[in-house]
Design an enzyme around this catalytic site. Sequence first.
Site, PDB file in Angstrom:
ATOM      1  N   ASP A 194      10.434  23.710  59.444  1.00 40.53           N
ATOM      2  CA  ASP A 194      10.222  24.822  60.376  1.00 40.53           C
ATOM      3  C   ASP A 194      10.428  26.126  59.610  1.00 40.53           C
ATOM      4  OD1 ASP A 194       9.852  23.186  62.776  1.00 40.53           O
ATOM      5  OD2 ASP A 194      11.932  22.634  62.436  1.00 40.53           O
ATOM      6  N   SER A 249      10.637  14.825  65.395  1.00 42.06           N
ATOM      7  CA  SER A 249      10.887  14.038  66.612  1.00 42.06           C
ATOM      8  C   SER A 249       9.585  13.796  67.357  1.00 42.06           C
ATOM      9  CB  SER A 249      11.871  14.775  67.522  1.00 42.06           C
ATOM     10  OG  SER A 249      13.050  15.056  66.809  1.00 42.06           O
ATOM     11  N   ARG A 250       8.618  14.687  67.171  1.00 49.98           N
ATOM     12  CA  ARG A 250       7.343  14.569  67.898  1.00 49.98           C
ATOM     13  C   ARG A 250       6.424  13.496  67.299  1.00 49.98           C
ATOM     14  NH1 ARG A 250       7.976  20.522  68.737  1.00 49.98           N
ATOM     15  NH2 ARG A 250       8.120  20.792  70.978  1.00 49.98           N
ATOM     16  N   GLY A 260      15.490  13.601  58.730  1.00 49.97           N
ATOM     17  CA  GLY A 260      15.499  15.040  58.405  1.00 49.97           C
ATOM     18  C   GLY A 260      16.765  15.694  58.944  1.00 49.97           C
ATOM     19  N   HIS A 261      17.098  15.375  60.205  1.00 53.03           N
ATOM     20  CA  HIS A 261      18.344  15.913  60.784  1.00 53.03           C
ATOM     21  C   HIS A 261      19.560  15.407  60.008  1.00 53.03           C
ATOM     22  CE1 HIS A 261      15.795  15.870  64.598  1.00 53.03           C
ATOM     23  NE2 HIS A 261      16.134  17.126  64.481  1.00 53.03           N
ATOM     24  N   GLY A 293      17.954  17.063  69.275  1.00 53.89           N
ATOM     25  CA  GLY A 293      18.193  15.626  69.418  1.00 53.89           C
ATOM     26  C   GLY A 293      17.011  14.778  68.993  1.00 53.89           C
ATOM     27  N   TYR A 294      17.058  13.521  69.419  1.00 53.23           N
ATOM     28  CA  TYR A 294      16.120  12.497  68.950  1.00 53.23           C
ATOM     29  C   TYR A 294      16.125  12.518  67.419  1.00 53.23           C
ATOM     30  CZ  TYR A 294      13.057   8.756  70.098  1.00 53.23           C
ATOM     31  OH  TYR A 294      12.551   7.502  70.259  1.00 53.23           O
ATOM     32  N   LEU A 295      17.313  12.318  66.893  1.00 56.64           N
ATOM     33  CA  LEU A 295      17.588  12.563  65.478  1.00 56.64           C
ATOM     34  C   LEU A 295      16.800  11.629  64.555  1.00 56.64           C
ATOM     35  CD1 LEU A 295      21.470  12.957  65.790  1.00 56.64           C
ATOM     36  CD2 LEU A 295      19.713  14.755  65.845  1.00 56.64           C
ATOM     37  N   HIS A 296      16.377  12.190  63.435  1.00 57.84           N
ATOM     38  CA  HIS A 296      15.707  11.391  62.401  1.00 57.84           C
ATOM     39  C   HIS A 296      16.334  11.751  61.052  1.00 57.84           C
ATOM     40  CE1 HIS A 296      13.630  15.101  61.539  1.00 57.84           C
ATOM     41  NE2 HIS A 296      13.086  15.127  62.747  1.00 57.84           N
TER      42      HIS A 296
HETATM   43  O1  PAF Z   1      14.553  23.267  65.298  1.00 58.67           O
HETATM   44  C1  PAF Z   1      14.975  22.946  66.436  1.00 58.67           C
HETATM   45  O2  PAF Z   1      15.207  21.781  66.739  1.00 58.67           O
HETATM   46  C2  PAF Z   1      15.183  24.028  67.469  1.00 58.67           C
HETATM   47  O3  PAF Z   1      14.212  25.015  67.388  1.00 58.67           O
HETATM   48  C3  PAF Z   1      16.598  24.656  67.422  1.00 58.67           C
HETATM   49  C4  PAF Z   1      16.844  25.392  66.100  1.00 58.67           C
HETATM   50  C5  PAF Z   1      17.636  23.577  67.605  1.00 58.67           C
HETATM   51  C6  PAF Z   1      16.770  25.680  68.548  1.00 58.67           C
HETATM   52  O4  PAF Z   1      16.609  25.100  69.798  1.00 58.67           O
END
Ligand code: PAF
Length: 297
Positions: free
Chosen positions: A153, A189-190, A36-37, A31-34
């Site tokens: 990631d 998100s951080r 990238g999401h 969550g806390y979508l940006h």
């Molecule tokens: O990348 C993330 O936000 C998390 O590591 C994930 C893949 C949703 C697993 O909790």
Amino acid sequence: MDIISRVMDLKTSLKQTRLKGKTIALVPTMGYLHDGHLALMRQAKMDHDLVVVSIFVNPLQFGPQEDYQVYPRDLNRDAELAAAAGVDILFTPLVGEMYPRGHQNMLTFVDVHALGERLCGVSRPDHFRGVATVVAKLFHIVEPDGAYFGQKDAQQVIVIERMVEDLNINVKVVAVPTVREADGLALSSRNIYLSSAERQAAQLLYKSLDLAKEKLGAGERDAAVIVSEMRRILAVEPLIKIDYISVSDPADLAEQKIIKKTALVALAAQIGRTRLIDNMIWRESAGVNSGADQFAG
Ligand code: PAF
């Protein structure tokens, strides 16, 4: 867009989808979508008939001193953004739904041993076990045809790809290029934790990767030289405390001394109370995974 918080309800709904012969994509998030999401969601939507986005801040992947309690959460805002991105189902389980006996009482874990122990695994020892376990659970709940993760990631993608291969999970893992701010900072998100001075400092992370790219492009193949050049850039900024800079083989995350055909150049740094990561994959023929890096804003 449907918002579903129960595993059984989601399974029932997806059974209907599958009976209609439709394909399903999963975008796991905390969550806390940006943007990238949203890029993951848009790609998922292009590739599949129905997109499920999960929002679950997974306690199993946070260390005891980490930011689980304060991790940013805003479900209403996330729901609006996901709906606008064309998401069909938002899966928002509570911790008790994902871990009915409590996450501290879990007895079964997925551990992608060596791959989870390197790079970020050194300072976050149980992190990738927590990630692999929750992603395996989500794969079993959703049974997606495709699952979408951010290339930011990089280690997470490598861990999940290996889990899928080792456990014969029937899903195509898709890594989507990192989305960046105009100055190169990878969206996360951080980033919200950063003060303005820290935000200013954070742009050096990308600058150091860019320098690595330049050196590789100019023919440098000694990983120690690349790492020390990157350290030199980052040392300018006292707010940055480097956790690691690594030049590894993306196949197994083994450190490379002399870079061969492909390298994952990855770093993690603490800026104030915020831990940030970034990376690039370099390929001898193609240069950096370009096409790859997108810039936002
Ligand atoms: O990348 C993330 O936000 C998390 O590591 C994930 C893949 C949703 C697993 O909790």
